[in-house]
Design a protein around this motif. Structure first.
Motif, mmCIF file in Angstrom:
data_model
loop_
_atom_site.group_PDB
_atom_site.id
_atom_site.type_symbol
_atom_site.label_atom_id
_atom_site.label_comp_id
_atom_site.label_asym_id
_atom_site.label_seq_id
_atom_site.Cartn_x
_atom_site.Cartn_y
_atom_site.Cartn_z
ATOM 1 N N ASP A 186 0.836 -1.209 0.000
ATOM 2 C CA ASP A 186 0.000 0.000 0.000
ATOM 3 C C ASP A 186 0.869 1.257 0.000
ATOM 4 O O ASP A 186 0.565 2.229 -0.694
ATOM 5 N N GLU A 187 1.959 1.188 0.761
ATOM 6 C CA GLU A 187 2.816 2.369 0.858
ATOM 7 C C GLU A 187 3.491 2.655 -0.493
ATOM 8 O O GLU A 187 3.513 3.795 -0.972
ATOM 9 N N SER A 188 4.009 1.591 -1.137
ATOM 10 C CA SER A 188 4.671 1.789 -2.438
ATOM 11 C C SER A 188 3.698 2.375 -3.456
ATOM 12 O O SER A 188 4.036 3.304 -4.198
ATOM 13 N N LEU A 189 2.488 1.819 -3.480
ATOM 14 C CA LEU A 189 1.537 2.245 -4.505
ATOM 15 C C LEU A 189 0.941 3.623 -4.191
ATOM 16 O O LEU A 189 0.622 4.390 -5.097
ATOM 17 N N PHE B 171 8.709 3.118 -11.047
ATOM 18 C CA PHE B 171 9.873 2.414 -10.499
ATOM 19 C C PHE B 171 9.613 1.897 -9.087
ATOM 20 O O PHE B 171 10.311 0.990 -8.637
ATOM 21 N N VAL B 172 8.633 2.460 -8.376
ATOM 22 C CA VAL B 172 8.348 1.957 -7.017
ATOM 23 C C VAL B 172 7.336 0.810 -7.032
ATOM 24 O O VAL B 172 7.019 0.248 -5.989
ATOM 25 N N MET B 173 6.816 0.481 -8.202
ATOM 26 C CA MET B 173 5.802 -0.581 -8.230
ATOM 27 C C MET B 173 6.432 -1.942 -7.950
ATOM 28 O O MET B 173 7.463 -2.283 -8.529
ATOM 29 N N PRO B 174 5.781 -2.725 -7.082
ATOM 30 C CA PRO B 174 6.349 -4.042 -6.755
ATOM 31 C C PRO B 174 6.061 -5.091 -7.832
ATOM 32 O O PRO B 174 5.187 -4.901 -8.686
ATOM 33 N N ASN B 175 6.776 -6.209 -7.763
ATOM 34 C CA ASN B 175 6.526 -7.343 -8.667
ATOM 35 C C ASN B 175 5.089 -7.842 -8.559
ATOM 36 O O ASN B 175 4.561 -8.450 -9.478
ATOM 37 N N ALA B 176 4.479 -7.612 -7.399
ATOM 38 C CA ALA B 176 3.118 -8.108 -7.155
ATOM 39 C C ALA B 176 2.051 -7.298 -7.881
ATOM 40 O O ALA B 176 0.881 -7.688 -7.907
ATOM 41 N N THR B 177 2.433 -6.167 -8.500
ATOM 42 C CA THR B 177 1.450 -5.323 -9.197
ATOM 43 C C THR B 177 0.791 -6.115 -10.318
ATOM 44 O O THR B 177 1.445 -6.834 -11.067
ATOM 45 N N ARG B 178 -0.505 -5.950 -10.424
ATOM 46 C CA ARG B 178 -1.250 -6.690 -11.456
ATOM 47 C C ARG B 178 -1.123 -6.026 -12.822
ATOM 48 O O ARG B 178 -0.930 -4.807 -12.915
ATOM 49 N N THR B 179 -1.277 -6.859 -13.866
ATOM 50 C CA THR B 179 -1.175 -6.362 -15.235
ATOM 51 C C THR B 179 -2.116 -7.157 -16.132
ATOM 52 O O THR B 179 -2.645 -8.204 -15.713
ATOM 53 N N ASN B 180 -2.328 -6.671 -17.344
ATOM 54 C CA ASN B 180 -3.200 -7.348 -18.319
ATOM 55 C C ASN B 180 -2.459 -7.533 -19.637
ATOM 56 O O ASN B 180 -1.672 -6.659 -20.023
ATOM 57 N N LEU B 181 -2.733 -8.640 -20.309
ATOM 58 C CA LEU B 181 -2.091 -8.897 -21.604
ATOM 59 C C LEU B 181 -3.071 -9.548 -22.574
ATOM 60 O O LEU B 181 -4.050 -10.161 -22.158
ATOM 61 N N ILE B 182 -2.727 -9.419 -23.849
ATOM 62 C CA ILE B 182 -3.339 -10.242 -24.894
ATOM 63 C C ILE B 182 -2.235 -11.157 -25.397
ATOM 64 O O ILE B 182 -1.110 -10.700 -25.651
#
Ligand SMILES: Cc1cc2nc3c(=O)[nH]c(=O)nc-3n(C[C@H](O)[C@H](O)[C@H](O)COP(=O)(O)OP(=O)(O)OC[C@H]3O[C@@H](n4cnc5c(N)ncnc54)[C@H](O)[C@@H]3O)c2cc1C
Length: 288
Positions: free
Chosen positions: A160-163, A181-192
């Motif tokens: 929460d603090e990073s985001l 650059f502060v986003m963690p590896n755990a951040t969600r993403t979307n792809l095709i």
């Protein structure tokens, strides 16, 4: 900002490894956008059959395709040839059909692994550069959801603090491409992702293996499930690589803790024993 993990597991106790990644709702999705069942049934089998049959027939491929789509060649017959060709490793025949997936809610940890696949696959991914996230979300791995409360809470606070800091930097005029650059590896993403069947079988061989990382393994379980819904026959080729090989070649499974197939060391040891017994009986044993 929220974890949106929906793990639903009680907090506390030890740090167990999840037995199967399929037992948790991780908030990730994989949906097959193309083909639907009708297209898969009507064209996919005939296309592969035509590719296979053209190699062994005097008929023109147009005629072979007509015979396959009109039912003059039965589905059983088409499947039988396709199965034999795939099992023989003649992979170009299954490069003629593709599957397009919408993949959402996965982490950057997963996407970094997924896009390492290069052959026969195309990706388009949500950009952390061009998109200023209003609500970036992240995943909570099962081990952390099940961890003692202080571990879990520390994890949630760090995320929460990073985001939150990411949002503050955007407000302060820092460009998104730098704030991320502060986003963690755990951040969600979307792809095709669009992949031909050959590459999907290859990727599934690696990623359905129990040695694969749990999140990407879960993704390929979802992908396999989606392909089954449009074609159980084609879906059946998506399996851990040890299944078609008949043995496990993973160095980290020499102790055979994963029991799906015997480790190749043991298969070769059994083979060596058989050779020695044959030799002892005076039989000719071919050498390399
Ligand atoms: C359990 C596991 C652990 C891993 N650990 C790590 C790790 O610690 N560090 C790390 O960096 N990566 C790691 N990887 C990623 C791995 O090294 C590969 O980069 C990834 O799995 C893509 O596999 P691939 O190259 O076979 O697939 P693809 O790129 O999809 O290629 C498919 C096949 O096409 C052929 N091919 C593709 N490109 C070429 C080429 N340029 N030249 C010749 N043949 C080609 C090969 O036969 C290849 O197997 C790991 C993967 C797994 C499954």
């Amino acid at each position: 900002m929220s974890p949106e993990a929906g793990t639903g597991s009680p907090i506390g106790g030890t740090l167990p490894r999840p037995r199967s990644p399929a037992t948790r709702d991780l908030g990730m999705r994989a949906s097959l956008l193309f083909p639907d069942r009708e297209v898969a049934e009507r064209y996919y089998l005939p296309l592969i059959y035509t590719a296979c049959r053209t190699c062994y027939s005097e008929l023109e491929p147009q005629e072979i395709f007509d015979r396959a789509t009109s039912g003059r060649v039965t589905t059983d017959k088409q499947q039988d040839l396709i199965r034999r060709v795939i099992e023989s490793g003649h992979g170009s025949t299954i490069e003629h059909i593709v599957f397009t997936f919408a993949i959402s809610g996965v982490t950057r940890t997963l996407s970094h692994q997924l896009v390492r696949h290069r052959a026969g696959v195309a990706f388009d991914q949500q950009s952390q550069r061009y998109l200023d996230y209003k609500r970036p979300s992240y995943m909570v791995p099962g081990t952390i959801a099940d961890a003692p409360v202080e571990v879990r809470e520390r994890y949630l606070a760090e995320m929460d603090e990073s985001l939150a800091f990411y949002g503050e930097m955007l407000e302060a005029g820092i460009p998104g491409e730098d704030a991320r650059f502060v986003m963690p590896n755990a951040t969600r993403t979307n792809l095709i992702m669009t992949a031909n069947l050959r590459s999907l079988i290859h990727m599934s061989g690696l990623r359905l293996c129990t040695m694969a990382q749990w999140e990407i393994r879960r993704l390929f379980q979802l992908i396999r499930h989606e392909i089954f819904t449009v074609s159980p026959f084609l879906g059946s080729f998506l399996a851990p690589k040890c299944v078609p090989l008949g043995y496990c070649d993973e160095d980290r499974n020499r102790d055979e803790h994963c029991p799906i197939r015997p480790h190749k060391d043991n298969v070769l040891a059994a083979w060596a024993e058989k050779r020695a017994a044959a030799k002892a009986k005076g039989r000719e044993v071919p050498t390399l």
